[in-house]
Write a protein that holds these residues in place. Structure first.
Motif, PDB file in Angstrom:
ATOM      1  N   GLY A  28       0.805  -1.209   0.000  1.00  0.00           N
ATOM      2  CA  GLY A  28       0.000   0.000   0.000  1.00  0.00           C
ATOM      3  C   GLY A  28       0.835   1.253   0.000  1.00  0.00           C
ATOM      4  N   PRO A  29       0.296   2.428   0.238  1.00  0.00           N
ATOM      5  CA  PRO A  29      -1.140   2.685   0.394  1.00  0.00           C
ATOM      6  C   PRO A  29      -1.880   2.468  -0.931  1.00  0.00           C
ATOM      7  N   GLY A  30      -3.072   1.915  -0.851  1.00  0.00           N
ATOM      8  CA  GLY A  30      -3.769   1.501  -2.069  1.00  0.00           C
ATOM      9  C   GLY A  30      -2.965   0.397  -2.713  1.00  0.00           C
ATOM     10  N   ASN A  31      -2.544   0.625  -3.959  1.00  0.00           N
ATOM     11  CA  ASN A  31      -1.681  -0.334  -4.629  1.00  0.00           C
ATOM     12  C   ASN A  31      -0.331   0.287  -4.950  1.00  0.00           C
ATOM     13  N   ALA A  32       0.001   1.400  -4.265  1.00  0.00           N
ATOM     14  CA  ALA A  32       1.133   2.213  -4.705  1.00  0.00           C
ATOM     15  C   ALA A  32       2.433   1.426  -4.770  1.00  0.00           C
ATOM     16  N   THR A  33       2.671   0.507  -3.838  1.00  0.00           N
ATOM     17  CA  THR A  33       3.922  -0.249  -3.870  1.00  0.00           C
ATOM     18  C   THR A  33       3.644  -1.732  -4.061  1.00  0.00           C
ATOM     19  N   ASN A  34       2.586  -2.042  -4.806  1.00  0.00           N
ATOM     20  CA  ASN A  34       2.230  -3.426  -5.077  1.00  0.00           C
ATOM     21  C   ASN A  34       3.052  -3.943  -6.252  1.00  0.00           C
ATOM     22  N   PHE A  35       4.205  -4.539  -5.956  1.00  0.00           N
ATOM     23  CA  PHE A  35       5.087  -5.002  -7.021  1.00  0.00           C
ATOM     24  C   PHE A  35       4.667  -6.395  -7.480  1.00  0.00           C
ATOM     25  N   LEU A  36       5.266  -6.831  -8.600  1.00  0.00           N
ATOM     26  CA  LEU A  36       4.834  -8.079  -9.230  1.00  0.00           C
ATOM     27  C   LEU A  36       4.834  -9.263  -8.271  1.00  0.00           C
ATOM     28  N   SER A  37       5.933  -9.418  -7.508  1.00  0.00           N
ATOM     29  CA  SER A  37       6.014 -10.581  -6.625  1.00  0.00           C
ATOM     30  C   SER A  37       4.954 -10.536  -5.538  1.00  0.00           C
ATOM     31  N   ILE A  38       4.607  -9.337  -5.094  1.00  0.00           N
ATOM     32  CA  ILE A  38       3.599  -9.221  -4.043  1.00  0.00           C
ATOM     33  C   ILE A  38       2.238  -9.640  -4.589  1.00  0.00           C
ATOM     34  N   VAL A  39       1.901  -9.155  -5.802  1.00  0.00           N
ATOM     35  CA  VAL A  39       0.645  -9.545  -6.432  1.00  0.00           C
ATOM     36  C   VAL A  39       0.607 -11.058  -6.621  1.00  0.00           C
ATOM     37  N   LEU A  40       1.704 -11.592  -7.141  1.00  0.00           N
ATOM     38  CA  LEU A  40       1.756 -13.018  -7.450  1.00  0.00           C
ATOM     39  C   LEU A  40       1.591 -13.862  -6.188  1.00  0.00           C
ATOM     40  N   THR A  41       2.324 -13.513  -5.135  1.00  0.00           N
ATOM     41  CA  THR A  41       2.227 -14.280  -3.896  1.00  0.00           C
ATOM     42  C   THR A  41       0.821 -14.200  -3.339  1.00  0.00           C
ATOM     43  N   ASN A  42       0.222 -13.039  -3.459  1.00  0.00           N
ATOM     44  CA  ASN A  42      -1.144 -12.870  -2.989  1.00  0.00           C
ATOM     45  C   ASN A  42      -2.087 -13.827  -3.725  1.00  0.00           C
ATOM     46  N   TRP A  43      -1.950 -13.888  -5.056  1.00  0.00           N
ATOM     47  CA  TRP A  43      -2.799 -14.794  -5.841  1.00  0.00           C
ATOM     48  C   TRP A  43      -2.540 -16.247  -5.489  1.00  0.00           C
ATOM     49  N   ALA A  44      -1.247 -16.612  -5.437  1.00  0.00           N
ATOM     50  CA  ALA A  44      -0.902 -18.031  -5.339  1.00  0.00           C
ATOM     51  C   ALA A  44      -1.123 -18.568  -3.929  1.00  0.00           C
ATOM     52  N   ILE A  45      -0.732 -17.804  -2.918  1.00  0.00           N
ATOM     53  CA  ILE A  45      -0.761 -18.344  -1.556  1.00  0.00           C
ATOM     54  C   ILE A  45      -2.041 -17.957  -0.832  1.00  0.00           C
ATOM     55  N   GLU A  46      -2.374 -16.651  -0.831  1.00  0.00           N
ATOM     56  CA  GLU A  46      -3.538 -16.240  -0.057  1.00  0.00           C
ATOM     57  C   GLU A  46      -4.843 -16.652  -0.724  1.00  0.00           C
ATOM     58  N   ARG A  47      -4.964 -16.353  -2.039  1.00  0.00           N
ATOM     59  CA  ARG A  47      -6.236 -16.642  -2.698  1.00  0.00           C
ATOM     60  C   ARG A  47      -6.286 -18.016  -3.330  1.00  0.00           C
ATOM     61  N   ARG A  48      -5.113 -18.662  -3.469  1.00  0.00           N
ATOM     62  CA  ARG A  48      -5.040 -20.008  -4.053  1.00  0.00           C
ATOM     63  C   ARG A  48      -5.664 -20.088  -5.438  1.00  0.00           C
ATOM     64  N   ASP A  49      -5.541 -19.014  -6.207  1.00  0.00           N
ATOM     65  CA  ASP A  49      -5.985 -19.038  -7.598  1.00  0.00           C
ATOM     66  C   ASP A  49      -4.869 -19.635  -8.437  1.00  0.00           C
TER      67      ASP A  49
END
Lengths: 97, 290, 268
Positions: free
Chosen positions: B234-255
């Motif tokens: 954050g804040p918002g998505n201001a420092t949402n880098f590729l690895s953070i997005v990816l880890t979020n998808w793969a581990i937290e959301r299990r997509d």
């Protein structure tokens, strides 16, 4: 078979991806045999750098990946066309690159 | 150096090949398999073809994340490389100060990523941090949790703090390897400080700078833990880098499907950029030797 | 006394700025959470070692350090064992696919760990290594082996071929030549490679977190999990962070003589 399933089941193989990897392995083996039969020399084609046959093959593979991505991202056409373009590009690279 | 043609050298490579293949090829194959299927849990998969790739390629959030990532890596390289070279040039060359400086410089390198994050959290917070508090006393509202710009400054500053010493150490030992005769020749010719740098030091630094640029590019392009700890993207998505997005998808959301498709695109981009760097740099090196 | 040059002044400023965040961490670690949040001061108020005592008396804390050091040392050992012969092959021989093999190795150094997280989790479960030290050590090989081969290849290429040829003429077998003649010649390189492998394995969090649960849980993960569980105890967190600096500082002390010469990585 159960052992196979327990060990590799998590990899979720499909026929398509299996075929894909077999093709890659096959192409690599072919390149190796070609290289053993007739060693390559560095040369300069239309690419701005001097390359060996292996270099051109690698460039071809990498650009094939991006051609497919571009096709998926920019067009709605069938993926076979991207494959055809990539194959044609690979042949051009190996011959004239 | 002239190398001998010997295909039996493969036997020496074999252990490395097996080891890296185990941790690279098998997982990569699994990623490719996941990317063309939809997961329903419990080992149930449905083949969906290239659907995930199409949705990932069309995803605006990922375009933004990629843009941020490129900007971040560009910024980090643009600051760290020149700064590192400059610091390396000012380091003393002999005396008891040398080991002291080198040890102080190397210290930040061995701080674990999440501790780097903790350090900068402690350092930049307005209530308890030295930096944040001092800035507040100077009348600057510094708040990295609310202001995207401040979050960026913190993240970039953190990376510069952590990794510039690597560039310095590489360049320093590169400079040490220049024979003193080169400098004497330059002095006799009456070369200016800049000319000495441009025509003697810089060419000799190319080898180590190659390593520095490649390492810093690769690591900054896959940065995860430090911004994750400090800003959480954050804040918002201001420092949402590729690895953070990816880890979020793969581990937290299990997509799994979209995450895998994303992984492949991510990897291909890194591969392309690094190949261009690597080829450009090695070709220049060969051209110079001729 | 010499007049202070501007470059010396700039360097001093830089080094001080470099140390400030570390100083702040250590300062925090000597204070209780109430003092940290209560008063702002440059020097520690009511300094005490309570936070450190907490860590050293609680096995869930100090075992984290043991776990981390265990897998890091395993990793460095494995990497050096496999990378030394491979780097020798790359520096001495031409063989089919050598350049492509080299770039393929490097490409694994480039792969973002986030890409491999899920399959790693499944893979190490499937082979029964999940939550062991060796699992993390093997996973870290993914980026450390390519780096080690790359660095060592540079060092080995700067050793003249004649050395090898002389040794073979003298009747040395390859293993004996490699260990008794060649290794001592590239020991700077081995030292620097060990430093880099230790560094990247020690600071890595993502894979270590994914591959461990309890038995091999590294200190960095203990730290992140404690944050969420107990609310934020800044003092304890700072103390744990300070303790992670110590193994790094020790490693730097051991390689301090290699830093000046060896860090050029044989590439000048």
């Amino acid at each position: 078979m159960t052992w196979l399933h327990d060990s590799f089941g998590w990899m979720a193989w499909t026929w398509v991806t299996g075929g894909f990897f077999l093709t890659i392995v096959g192409l690599l083996s072919l390149m190796t045999i070609w290289e053993l039969a007739q060693p390559t020399t560095e040369r300069r084609g239309f690419l701005p750098i001097t390359t060996t046959r292996g270099d051109r093959f690698f460039i071809g593979l990498l650009s094939a990946a991006f051609i497919h991505l571009a096709w998926l991202g920019l067009t709605d056409g069938a993926i076979v066309w991207a494959l055809a373009i990539a194959a044609a590009w690979m042949a051009t690279l190996l011959r004239y690159g | 150096m002239n190398k001998v043609q010997n295909n039996r050298a493969w036997f020496l490579i074999l252990p490395v090949f097996v080891l890296v293949a185990f941790s690279a090829i098998i997982p990569l194959m699994a990623v490719v398999n996941y990317s063309v299927q939809d997961s329903f849990g419990g080992g149930v998969w449905i083949f969906v073809g290239t659907e995930w790739f199409e949705s990932v390629l069309a995803d605006e959030r990922l375009h933004d994340a990629l843009g941020r990532q490129l900007l971040f890596s560009g910024l980090v390289l643009a600051i760290q490389i020149p700064l590192g070279v400059m610091i390396a040039l000012t380091l003393p060359t002999r005396g008891w100060l040398v080991p002291l400086c080198l040890i102080v410089l190397a210290l930040p390198l061995l701080v674990p990523f999440n501790v780097v994050g903790t350090i900068w959290q402690l350092f930049a917070r307005v209530d308890i941090g030295l930096l944040g508090h001092t800035l507040a006393d100077l009348g600057i509202e510094f708040n990295y949790t609310d202001d995207p710009l401040h979050a960026w400054i913190t993240v970039v500053l953190m990376d510069v703090w952590h990794w510039t010493p690597l560039v310095v150490l590489l360049c320093y030992s590169g400079l040490r390897a220049i024979p003193p005769a080169f400098y004497q020749a330059a002095r006799i010719d009456g070369a200016s400080r800049y000319a000495t740098f441009r025509y003697i030091e810089l060419p000799k630094l190319r080898g180590v700078l190659t390593i520095a640029v490649l390492l810093r590019f690769m690591d900054s392009f896959m940065i995860f833990t430090e911004p994750f700890v400090v800003t959480g993207g954050g804040p918002g998505n201001a420092t949402n880098f590729l690895s953070i997005v990816l880890t979020n998808w793969a581990i937290e959301r299990r997509d799994l499907g979209p995450a895998a498709a994303f992984s492949i695109i991510y990897f291909l981009i890194v591969l392309l950029i690094c190949w261009m760097f690597y080829t450009a740099i090695t070709r220049i090196g060969q051209a110079d030797k001729r | 006394m010499k007049a202070v040059r501007p470059s010396g002044l700039a360097l001093t400023c830089y080094l001080i700025l470099l140390m400030l965040p570390l100083y702040w961490l250590i300062k925090m670690s000597l204070q209780s959470n109430e003092d940290i949040l209560g008063t702002f001061s440059l020097l520690p108020v009511n300094p005490s070692f309570d936070n450190y005592i907490t860590i050293f008396t609680d096995s869930s804390w100090y075992l984290g350090y043991v776990n981390s050091l265990t897998y890091v040392l395993m990793n460095v050992t494995i990497v050096l064992l496999v990378a030394l012969p491979a780097a020798y092959a790359f520096s001495r021989y031409r063989f089919i696919g050598d350049k492509h093999m080299f770039f393929w190795l490097l490409s694994n150094r480039m792969a973002p760990p986030a890409v491999f997280l899920l399959p790693f989790f499944e893979l190490y479960h499937a082979v029964g290594l999940f939550d062991t030290h060796i699992a993390v050590a093997l996973a870290h090989c993914l980026f450390n082996v390519p780096l080690a081969v790359w660095i060592l290849e540079g060092f080995m290429s700067s050793v003249p071929r004649e050395v090898d040829e002389m040794a073979y003429i003298d009747g040395y077998s390859f293993p004996r030549f490699f260990v008794t003649v060649f290794l001592p010649l590239v020991r700077n390189g081995v030292g620097v490679t060990a430093f880099f492998c230790f560094m990247y394995s020690w600071i890595e969090l993502l894979m270590a977190r994914t591959l461990t649960l309890t038995d091999a849980k590294p200190i960095s993960v203990t730290m992140t999990r404690t944050i969420s569980a107990a609310g934020l105890d800044w003092g304890l967190l700072a103390a744990a962070g300070t303790l992670t600096l110590i193994p790094g500082a020790l490693v730097i002390w051991f390689v301090r003589n290699y830093i000046a010469k060896g860090f050029a990585l044989g590439r000048v």
